[in-house]
Design an enzyme around this catalytic site. Sequence first.
Site, short mmCIF file in Angstrom:
data_model
loop_
_atom_site.label_atom_id
_atom_site.label_comp_id
_atom_site.label_asym_id
_atom_site.label_seq_id
_atom_site.Cartn_x
_atom_site.Cartn_y
_atom_site.Cartn_z
N ARG A 89 -13.53 -5.53 4.11
CA ARG A 89 -12.31 -5.31 4.92
C ARG A 89 -12.53 -5.47 6.42
NH1 ARG A 89 -7.63 -4.28 5.12
NH2 ARG A 89 -7.48 -2.08 5.67
N GLU A 105 -13.32 -1.61 7.07
CA GLU A 105 -12.57 -1.73 8.33
C GLU A 105 -13.27 -1.05 9.50
OE1 GLU A 105 -8.92 0.26 7.06
OE2 GLU A 105 -9.30 1.76 8.59
N GLU A 127 -8.99 2.00 -1.38
CA GLU A 127 -9.68 1.69 -0.13
C GLU A 127 -10.42 2.89 0.44
OE1 GLU A 127 -7.04 -0.06 2.69
OE2 GLU A 127 -8.36 0.33 4.38
N ARG A 131 0.85 -1.18 0.00
CA ARG A 131 0.00 0.00 0.00
C ARG A 131 0.89 1.22 0.00
NH1 ARG A 131 -3.55 2.24 5.00
NH2 ARG A 131 -1.59 3.36 5.34
N TRP A 153 -11.15 11.77 9.47
CA TRP A 153 -9.68 11.66 9.51
C TRP A 153 -9.23 10.50 8.67
CZ3 TRP A 153 -6.93 7.43 11.66
CH2 TRP A 153 -5.55 7.59 11.57
N ASP A 164 -5.08 3.88 0.12
CA ASP A 164 -6.18 4.09 1.07
C ASP A 164 -6.59 5.56 1.08
OD1 ASP A 164 -6.61 2.89 4.52
OD2 ASP A 164 -7.91 4.08 3.22
N GLU A 207 -4.03 -7.70 5.39
CA GLU A 207 -3.18 -6.58 5.76
C GLU A 207 -2.26 -7.03 6.88
OE1 GLU A 207 -5.27 -3.20 7.26
OE2 GLU A 207 -3.57 -1.87 6.96
C1 CS2 Z 1 -5.90 2.07 8.00
C2 CS2 Z 1 -5.74 1.87 9.48
O1 CS2 Z 1 -4.62 0.11 7.80
C3 CS2 Z 1 -5.54 0.79 7.29
O2 CS2 Z 1 -6.17 0.47 6.28
O3 CS2 Z 1 -7.15 2.52 7.61
O4 CS2 Z 1 -4.38 1.96 9.76
C4 CS2 Z 1 -6.50 2.83 10.36
O5 CS2 Z 1 -6.09 4.16 10.09
C5 CS2 Z 1 -6.17 2.49 11.80
O6 CS2 Z 1 -6.52 1.15 12.04
C6 CS2 Z 1 -6.92 3.37 12.78
O7 CS2 Z 1 -6.61 2.98 14.10
MG MG Z 2 -7.79 1.64 5.81
#
Ligand code: CS2
Ligand code: MG
Length: 405
Positions: A286, A265, A239, A149, A405, A213, A342
């Site tokens: 995810r 996620e 992503e 990534r 964020w 991402d 991941e």
């Molecule tokens: C991110 C994460 O890995 C990813 O795809 O979106 O690192 C995310 O920012 C963190 O898990 C937040 O704690």
């Molecule tokens: Mg992510």
Amino acid sequence: MTDRIVSAEVIVCSPTRNFVTLKVTTTDGVVGYGDATLNGRELAVASYLRDHVAPLLLGRDPARIEDTWQYLYRGVYWRRGPVTMSAIGAVDLALWDIKGKTLGQPVYQLLGGAVRDRILSYTHATGWDVPQLLDSVDQRREQGFRAVRAQSGVPGLESVYGVHKGAAGYEPAGRGAHPVEEVWDTDAYLNHVPGVLTAVREHVGSELKLLHDAHHRLTPQQAARLGKSLEAVDLFWLEDVTPAEDQHALRLVRNHTTTPLAIGEVFNTIWDCQQLISENLIDFIRVAIAHAGGISHVRKIFALAEIHQVRCGPHGPSDVSPITMAASVHLGMSTPNFGIQEFMGYGPLVDEVFPHAWSFADGYLTPGEAPGLGVDFDEALASQYPYEPAYLPVARRLDGSMTDW
Ligand code: CS2
Ligand code: MG
């Protein structure tokens, strides 16, 4: 006499970062571990488990994993959410761990056995500018990764998601009593990132799988524009292009680009992604095993994805523990439509606190053959690293208004 749960302890520790571990012990002396880590809200899950779940587990049959899941999900009345589902997920992982240890089998064997020999993984490459990013990508390729990534800085912005400052490894949560506030400029990002990812593709050639991402920051129209502009880069996935609580917003993105989309996620139940999967609005789901109710629930999400030819790419950042990584790899071993895992790696101290049978080699993860999930927990060592308040950043636009964020 039937085995019974005799204790359920919640241990919060912070070896390099905060983790929440559930330790469940049975009358037969079998110990199962679950991961309840939720970055920035660790103590909320710890309290949910200590105050409202652990007392209900005492005396229950640890073998009744699905019944316990249903009891904790339906019995609380209030539905869903990351705290509730992370707590249920931790119990679920601990009970699968106990079942495997009791039967002397690795968990993937209890899920139908292996459908593959190893799990393709991807990791993060970051850089403030293109040269730094290309160096980071090259380092990851030298470590054996076949999928990377790529995240870079954006001119004019002091901090950007996914790009760490200095030589430190990337940890999004900042220690302290308040979140750090970052400034975000979508226009600057959209004008910059196609050139960055094109430069990365030109540098690595066509074989390396490239991911990016967008981290929930675009409107559906901006997401469609970005996806279209990246088609020649041939991403493995783009992503979190747009906040997906509004699942049908992905219809607009899908209608304009063939760039593969990955979302999930921040989801914690099948209902959060049911439309995305059943309408093929995404290519990869995810969800993080720990945050979406554990193996028992996530395998139902993966089964729904299978009938719609959606693949699985579970969240596996450094802010879920090696216990969740183990669960993800075991589930991936027995999931036909598994796509990629991941894996950011944990560093020597975390690996010492959580000794594990799973391993990484040549770009792939394997679960090992230890009974259960194959992860231990060094409580004495963990106790040397007590919890420290840490929060994920918040982001504001140039005009000061809040954004994702
Ligand atoms: C991110 C994460 O890995 C990813 O795809 O979106 O690192 C995310 O920012 C963190 O898990 C937040 O704690
Ligand atoms: Mg992510």
